[in-house]
Write an enzyme that holds these catalytic residues in place. Structure first.
Site, PDB file in Angstrom:
ATOM      1  N   GLU A 152      31.223  34.327  36.410  1.00  0.00           N
ATOM      2  CA  GLU A 152      30.329  34.483  35.259  1.00  0.00           C
ATOM      3  C   GLU A 152      30.516  33.355  34.240  1.00  0.00           C
ATOM      4  OE1 GLU A 152      31.636  38.818  35.082  1.00  0.00           O
ATOM      5  OE2 GLU A 152      29.625  38.863  34.246  1.00  0.00           O
ATOM      6  N   GLU A 168      33.673  43.611  41.010  1.00  0.00           N
ATOM      7  CA  GLU A 168      33.392  44.714  40.080  1.00  0.00           C
ATOM      8  C   GLU A 168      32.979  46.029  40.738  1.00  0.00           C
ATOM      9  OE1 GLU A 168      32.609  41.598  39.526  1.00  0.00           O
ATOM     10  OE2 GLU A 168      32.928  41.072  37.425  1.00  0.00           O
TER      11      GLU A 168
HETATM   12  N1  COA Z   1      44.523  40.037  36.674  1.00  0.00           N
HETATM   13  C1  COA Z   1      45.852  39.945  36.462  1.00  0.00           C
HETATM   14  N2  COA Z   1      46.706  39.347  37.313  1.00  0.00           N
HETATM   15  C2  COA Z   1      46.188  38.815  38.429  1.00  0.00           C
HETATM   16  C3  COA Z   1      44.823  38.877  38.727  1.00  0.00           C
HETATM   17  C4  COA Z   1      43.966  39.523  37.793  1.00  0.00           C
HETATM   18  N3  COA Z   1      42.639  39.590  37.970  1.00  0.00           N
HETATM   19  N4  COA Z   1      44.592  38.266  39.915  1.00  0.00           N
HETATM   20  C5  COA Z   1      45.811  37.851  40.350  1.00  0.00           C
HETATM   21  N5  COA Z   1      46.756  38.183  39.445  1.00  0.00           N
HETATM   22  C6  COA Z   1      48.202  37.902  39.547  1.00  0.00           C
HETATM   23  C7  COA Z   1      48.845  38.777  40.596  1.00  0.00           C
HETATM   24  O1  COA Z   1      49.158  40.049  40.072  1.00  0.00           O
HETATM   25  C8  COA Z   1      50.089  37.964  40.937  1.00  0.00           C
HETATM   26  O2  COA Z   1      51.048  38.165  39.936  1.00  0.00           O
HETATM   27  P1  COA Z   1      52.620  38.343  40.332  1.00  0.00           P
HETATM   28  O3  COA Z   1      52.991  37.037  40.995  1.00  0.00           O
HETATM   29  O4  COA Z   1      53.287  38.567  39.024  1.00  0.00           O
HETATM   30  O5  COA Z   1      52.659  39.488  41.286  1.00  0.00           O
HETATM   31  C9  COA Z   1      49.587  36.530  40.813  1.00  0.00           C
HETATM   32  O6  COA Z   1      48.398  36.582  40.011  1.00  0.00           O
HETATM   33  C10 COA Z   1      49.241  35.906  42.145  1.00  0.00           C
HETATM   34  O7  COA Z   1      48.320  36.769  42.799  1.00  0.00           O
HETATM   35  P2  COA Z   1      48.543  37.310  44.282  1.00  0.00           P
HETATM   36  O8  COA Z   1      47.771  38.594  44.420  1.00  0.00           O
HETATM   37  O9  COA Z   1      49.983  37.343  44.627  1.00  0.00           O
HETATM   38  O10 COA Z   1      47.826  36.147  45.119  1.00  0.00           O
HETATM   39  P3  COA Z   1      47.148  36.289  46.534  1.00  0.00           P
HETATM   40  O11 COA Z   1      46.790  34.904  46.958  1.00  0.00           O
HETATM   41  O12 COA Z   1      47.954  37.121  47.475  1.00  0.00           O
HETATM   42  O13 COA Z   1      45.784  37.110  46.260  1.00  0.00           O
HETATM   43  C11 COA Z   1      43.721  37.610  45.087  1.00  0.00           C
HETATM   44  C12 COA Z   1      44.812  36.572  45.434  1.00  0.00           C
HETATM   45  C13 COA Z   1      42.734  36.936  44.136  1.00  0.00           C
HETATM   46  C14 COA Z   1      43.000  38.069  46.374  1.00  0.00           C
HETATM   47  C15 COA Z   1      44.366  38.837  44.435  1.00  0.00           C
HETATM   48  O14 COA Z   1      45.259  38.371  43.430  1.00  0.00           O
HETATM   49  C16 COA Z   1      43.366  39.768  43.800  1.00  0.00           C
HETATM   50  O15 COA Z   1      42.701  40.511  44.478  1.00  0.00           O
HETATM   51  N6  COA Z   1      43.263  39.727  42.440  1.00  0.00           N
HETATM   52  C17 COA Z   1      42.400  40.599  41.686  1.00  0.00           C
HETATM   53  C18 COA Z   1      40.970  40.083  41.659  1.00  0.00           C
HETATM   54  C19 COA Z   1      40.099  41.016  40.844  1.00  0.00           C
HETATM   55  O16 COA Z   1      39.839  42.137  41.223  1.00  0.00           O
HETATM   56  N7  COA Z   1      39.686  40.563  39.651  1.00  0.00           N
HETATM   57  C20 COA Z   1      38.996  41.380  38.686  1.00  0.00           C
HETATM   58  C21 COA Z   1      37.539  41.094  38.700  1.00  0.00           C
HETATM   59  S1  COA Z   1      36.654  42.176  37.609  1.00  0.00           S
END
Ligand code: COA
Length: 240
Positions: A115, A135
């Site tokens: 966005e 979302e």
């Molecule tokens: N909010 C807060 N922290 C986040 C985040 C988010 N949206 N996305 C990633 N992080 C953090 C993780 O908690 C992790 O923190 P940690 O090392 O303290 O555990 C760090 O960033 C690295 O992320 P990680 O999940 O270990 O990386 P990955 O490569 O395995 O996976 C994603 C990456 C993007 C697939 C996964 O992090 C994810 O699904 N994130 C959420 C995405 C989401 O739903 N966003 C909200 C949209 S409304």
């Protein structure tokens, strides 16, 4: 400008560089980031030295992984977390910047990451970029303007598919959907953004700004009103 915690702002040769800087959390958008972006975008609007802006993400893995999910969890409810965000119209401010904004995206580009990029005028992606709107899976809808800016950018059918399914797309597919203007190798992403910014800066900044306004404001008007807007802006430019 200094004193920021979660963004970096630099100014060089007429280009403002805004870097989302929470690489340890994949540059997730939190309230602090909202406040700092609010401050920096206001400054960019008022600063005649800034002709073009490049928005990018720090670290290897992400442009922005969407809204900070930990803030969702600490707020009494996702709805309240969202309401807090609305107290400052950061997205309205983004869209009101009448200078060219270029998003240079790599890695994860999720939720409000997409966005934010949609508030920019030109979107460049590196080959490793992955786009998605998580979302619906979280039981919410986009709150950073995405339900309006996405269909205006890629059309109704593509927007609805991405918004309703939450399906992720690669940089190549994002290009085919017209979500991004170009896909470049990861190592050349910033250079490509700078090349484009350099090209834009060879032009009269007011002409560039008026062209942006004619397109972005005109898109929300009927053709007749849009033509009038174009004529008005053209006359104003010539009168300067
Ligand atoms: N909010 C807060 N922290 C986040 C985040 C988010 N949206 N996305 C990633 N992080 C953090 C993780 O908690 C992790 O923190 P940690 O090392 O303290 O555990 C760090 O960033 C690295 O992320 P990680 O999940 O270990 O990386 P990955 O490569 O395995 O996976 C994603 C990456 C993007 C697939 C996964 O992090 C994810 O699904 N994130 C959420 C995405 C989401 O739903 N966003 C909200 C949209 S409304």
């Amino acid at each position: 400008m200094s004193g920021f915690e979660v963004i970096i702002y630099q100014k060089r040769d007429g280009t403002g560089y805004v870097t989302l800087n929470r690489p340890e959390a994949l540059n997730a958008y939190n309230l602090r980031m909202r406040d700092e972006l609010y401050e920096v975008l206001g400054a960019i609007k008022d600063d005649p030295e800034v002709e073009v802006v490049i928005l990018k993400g720090a670290g290897e893995k992400a442009f922005c992984a969407g809204a900070d999910l930990t803030e969702f969890l600490t707020a009494p409810s996702p709805i309240i977390a969202r309401q807090v965000r609305w107290e400052r119209d950061i997205w309205g401010l983004f869209l009101s910047v009448d200078k060219p904004l270029i998003a240079a995206m790599h890695g994860y580009v999720l939720g409000s990451g997409i966005e934010m990029a949609l508030c920019c005028d030109i979107r460049l992606a590196s080959e490793d970029a992955r786009f998605g709107l998580p979302e619906p899976g979280l039981g919410i809808i986009p709150a950073a303007g995405g339900s309006q800016t996405l269909p205006r950018t890629i059309g109704r059918a593509g927007a609805l598919e991405l918004l309703m399914s939450g399906r992720w797309v690669t940089a190549e597919e994002a290009y085919r959907l017209k979500l991004v203007n170009r896909v470049v190798p990861r190592a050349g992403l910033l250079a490509e953004a700078e090349r484009l910014a350099g090209k834009i800066k060879t032009h009269n900044p007011l002409a560039v700004s008026y062209a942006k306004q004619a397109v972005t404001r005109g898109l929300d008007l009927g053709l007749e009103a849009g033509l009038k807007l174009e004529a008005r802006l053209g006359r104003r430019l010539l009168a300067l």
